[in-house]
Design a protein around this motif. Sequence first.
Motif, mmCIF file in Angstrom:
data_model
loop_
_atom_site.group_PDB
_atom_site.id
_atom_site.type_symbol
_atom_site.label_atom_id
_atom_site.label_comp_id
_atom_site.label_asym_id
_atom_site.label_seq_id
_atom_site.Cartn_x
_atom_site.Cartn_y
_atom_site.Cartn_z
ATOM 1 N N ILE A 71 0.851 -1.201 0.000
ATOM 2 C CA ILE A 71 0.000 0.000 0.000
ATOM 3 C C ILE A 71 0.883 1.247 0.000
ATOM 4 N N LEU A 72 1.865 1.203 0.898
ATOM 5 C CA LEU A 72 2.783 2.334 1.016
ATOM 6 C C LEU A 72 3.470 2.618 -0.318
ATOM 7 N N GLU A 73 3.887 1.539 -0.957
ATOM 8 C CA GLU A 73 4.631 1.678 -2.210
ATOM 9 C C GLU A 73 3.775 2.220 -3.330
ATOM 10 N N HIS A 74 2.556 1.670 -3.438
ATOM 11 C CA HIS A 74 1.756 1.970 -4.633
ATOM 12 C C HIS A 74 0.677 3.015 -4.414
ATOM 13 N N ALA A 75 0.533 3.514 -3.151
ATOM 14 C CA ALA A 75 -0.514 4.514 -2.900
ATOM 15 C C ALA A 75 -0.224 5.776 -3.726
ATOM 16 N N PRO A 76 -1.297 6.383 -4.247
ATOM 17 C CA PRO A 76 -1.067 7.613 -5.011
ATOM 18 C C PRO A 76 -0.903 8.819 -4.083
ATOM 19 N N ILE A 77 -0.301 8.576 -2.940
ATOM 20 C CA ILE A 77 -0.103 9.616 -1.920
ATOM 21 C C ILE A 77 1.372 9.584 -1.545
ATOM 22 N N GLY A 78 1.977 10.725 -1.417
ATOM 23 C CA GLY A 78 3.371 10.754 -0.989
ATOM 24 C C GLY A 78 3.448 10.476 0.498
ATOM 25 N N ILE A 79 4.215 9.446 0.871
ATOM 26 C CA ILE A 79 4.310 9.088 2.298
ATOM 27 C C ILE A 79 5.784 9.099 2.709
ATOM 28 N N ALA A 80 6.060 9.764 3.821
ATOM 29 C CA ALA A 80 7.442 9.778 4.318
ATOM 30 C C ALA A 80 7.430 9.568 5.821
ATOM 31 N N ARG A 81 8.435 8.828 6.290
ATOM 32 C CA ARG A 81 8.597 8.674 7.747
ATOM 33 C C ARG A 81 9.832 9.466 8.142
ATOM 34 N N LEU A 82 9.653 10.285 9.171
ATOM 35 C CA LEU A 82 10.742 11.181 9.561
ATOM 36 C C LEU A 82 11.070 10.974 11.030
ATOM 37 N N ASP A 83 12.312 11.310 11.398
ATOM 38 C CA ASP A 83 12.555 11.317 12.839
ATOM 39 C C ASP A 83 12.345 12.748 13.340
ATOM 40 N N LYS A 84 12.531 12.928 14.655
ATOM 41 C CA LYS A 84 12.189 14.210 15.269
ATOM 42 C C LYS A 84 13.025 15.357 14.708
ATOM 43 N N SER A 85 14.234 15.012 14.238
ATOM 44 C CA SER A 85 15.093 16.089 13.727
ATOM 45 C C SER A 85 15.011 16.171 12.201
ATOM 46 N N HIS A 86 13.852 15.846 11.668
ATOM 47 C CA HIS A 86 13.465 16.005 10.245
ATOM 48 C C HIS A 86 14.171 15.059 9.285
ATOM 49 N N THR A 87 14.932 14.102 9.770
ATOM 50 C CA THR A 87 15.649 13.228 8.838
ATOM 51 C C THR A 87 14.672 12.255 8.189
ATOM 52 N N VAL A 88 14.818 12.087 6.869
ATOM 53 C CA VAL A 88 13.923 11.182 6.139
ATOM 54 C C VAL A 88 14.391 9.749 6.380
ATOM 55 N N LEU A 89 13.521 8.933 7.009
ATOM 56 C CA LEU A 89 13.904 7.545 7.295
ATOM 57 C C LEU A 89 13.386 6.604 6.213
ATOM 58 N N GLU A 90 12.205 6.915 5.697
ATOM 59 C CA GLU A 90 11.564 6.042 4.696
ATOM 60 C C GLU A 90 10.696 6.907 3.810
ATOM 61 N N ILE A 91 10.627 6.589 2.540
ATOM 62 C CA ILE A 91 9.670 7.296 1.677
ATOM 63 C C ILE A 91 9.174 6.344 0.599
ATOM 64 N N ASN A 92 8.036 6.668 0.049
ATOM 65 C CA ASN A 92 7.580 5.845 -1.071
ATOM 66 C C ASN A 92 7.900 6.562 -2.381
ATOM 67 N N GLU A 93 7.637 5.828 -3.462
ATOM 68 C CA GLU A 93 8.002 6.328 -4.782
ATOM 69 C C GLU A 93 7.267 7.638 -5.099
ATOM 70 N N GLU A 94 5.975 7.690 -4.676
ATOM 71 C CA GLU A 94 5.144 8.846 -5.004
ATOM 72 C C GLU A 94 5.696 10.116 -4.351
ATOM 73 N N PHE A 95 6.199 9.969 -3.126
ATOM 74 C CA PHE A 95 6.748 11.139 -2.435
ATOM 75 C C PHE A 95 7.916 11.712 -3.238
ATOM 76 N N ALA A 96 8.810 10.821 -3.654
ATOM 77 C CA ALA A 96 9.970 11.266 -4.434
ATOM 78 C C ALA A 96 9.500 11.900 -5.750
ATOM 79 N N ARG A 97 8.476 11.270 -6.358
ATOM 80 C CA ARG A 97 7.982 11.762 -7.653
ATOM 81 C C ARG A 97 7.365 13.153 -7.515
ATOM 82 N N LEU A 98 6.583 13.345 -6.408
ATOM 83 C CA LEU A 98 5.918 14.639 -6.196
ATOM 84 C C LEU A 98 6.914 15.789 -6.170
ATOM 85 N N PHE A 99 8.088 15.512 -5.574
ATOM 86 C CA PHE A 99 9.060 16.600 -5.432
ATOM 87 C C PHE A 99 10.206 16.462 -6.425
#
Length: 568
Positions: A176-204
């Motif tokens: 779901i995370l991979e193929h959702a048409p929604i950009g999804i990112a997991r971040l830590d408290k200091s804004h570091t990107v821990l995980e993202i899906n393809e759509e998130f990268a594509r959006l930006f």
Amino acid sequence: MAAANPAILLVDDQPANLLSLKEILRDPELDLVTARSGGEALKLILKQDFAVVLLDVNMPDMDGFETAKLIRARDRSKHLPIIFLTAMYTDDLSAARGYSLGAVDYLFKPYVPEILKSKVAVFVDLYNKTEEIRRQSILMREMEQREYETRLTEQRQRLEAQAMLMREEHRISRAILEHAPIGIARLDKSHTVLEINEEFARLFKKEREWLLRKDLFAAIPCLQEDNIIQALEQQQPFFTEGMKVHTETNQLDDKAGRYFDLALWPIEGRDMRMNGAVLLVVDVTERTRLSQQRDDFVATLAHDLQTPVIASDRALELLQETLQEKLSPEQLKLVSMLRDNNRTLLNMIQSLLEIYRYEAGAQPLYFDEVDLQVVVETCVRDLHPIAEKHGIEMRLEVPASTHKVVADPVAVRRVVVNLLDNAIKYTPRGGRIDIIAQNMDGKVSLQITDTGIGISSDALPRLFNRYWHRSDRNLGDRSHKQSCGLGLYLCKQIVDAHSGRIWCESQPGRGSSFTIEFPCAARSLPAVSPVAFLPAVISIADPPDGPIVISPAESEEDIRCQTKTSSA
Ligand code: ADP
């Protein structure tokens, strides 16, 4: 398998004695084992368990006492019952020696068969019982072991099933995370990107791998909004709709900018403490642009409609004034009806235009210190004739305490007139409207309570939505003919722009109570917002008998004057 017979060890250096012992003790359920010396007896005891040992005291190499001592010294046989056999006269001393070496009994030769048999039987019985207990405890241990193994197997199977389910769920969530048409990112408290899906990268327009482990706001500067950063750092949920990404920071080769719906909420780390967040981003640029186009179209249409409607009203007014004598009463009634309809139309057009301006943030507000009491009194005075015409009593209660607020007086008047106008529309003849102003806890409030038809509880949450209205014919023409569901929506826009609150409590059949609340005028005046459009002329739905002046606005000054004239 049947248990082996209990064994009895007979130890004597004289074969004849052994023979006679065997003869006396002969029993198919006993195993009689013989030894001719202490040494031989010890060897046998090492290999086999015995119920009892009948041990001759007087033997040549190793006597019975010596043998007994060695039997007791070994772990395997230290509890083995020993009956000493002796032909000698035994005094108390040797008996005591025998007992100290572990003898349980003495038998004297020649043996009395019954005594011999009964003494041996006691130990055989003891041996059988001990064996039985041992067998039972082995059985129990085996059973426990089997039960334990079964439980262990079940537990393992359960854990395997759970692990499989979790793997499956994990696989589905990842898909779901991979193929959702929604950009999804997991971040830590200091804004570091821990995980993202393809759509998130594509959006930006970034490479996914490149974004990983980077500071989100450094990698995507267009997301660097104070409220997003603050929400993430303070671990607060945050949601925004149609956030415009500014062109100078969006780096998306999109000159017109883009719009995102964005949601951020904190998540727990392994230590069960909030230590990061999930960020969801949906590109709503197309939807927002379409909606803007629609709003622009409606605003342009409304604006263009205004002039012919005003012109037509003027023409009708002229007709009314100049041809008063020449027209028949029916014709005059017709003209009056046409003017009524014109006013309704104009009111709608003006509401639409005002709403458009508030939504676009382009409605100029001229903040000043306003005495709410004065505004309310003027509105009540203006609408009093209409209320009277419909047989409705209006009561105004304004305590002496100060009711000053920082507000745009024209906008506040618009709200009060709308609420009073509705109260009159939805209250049957003989009803009452109470208007109460209050000053409490640093807030000035105005409550307009009617004894009208009321609003059902399921309609209340939608009351301030755009275009929400009820086609209620209970009150005949009065209630529905002018309703388009813009009035309360506009009231809310105005109150929001003043950082105030508006709400409604109602009981169907008993009446409604609308309250508006503004902060007191203690704070400094906000800066005047830029003039983007000329404000609309205020009109009321059902005017008093005197004519309302409606003319196209030339300047803001003009508008203020007209507003005053129309409300005077
Ligand atoms: P409009 O501008 O068309 O009058 P509003 O937004 O002012 O629409 O009102 C929307 C709906 O709310 C009305 O259609 C009516 O059903 C309901 N309403 C508003 N005020 C009252 C009231 N005082 N009593 C009962 N119903 C009301």
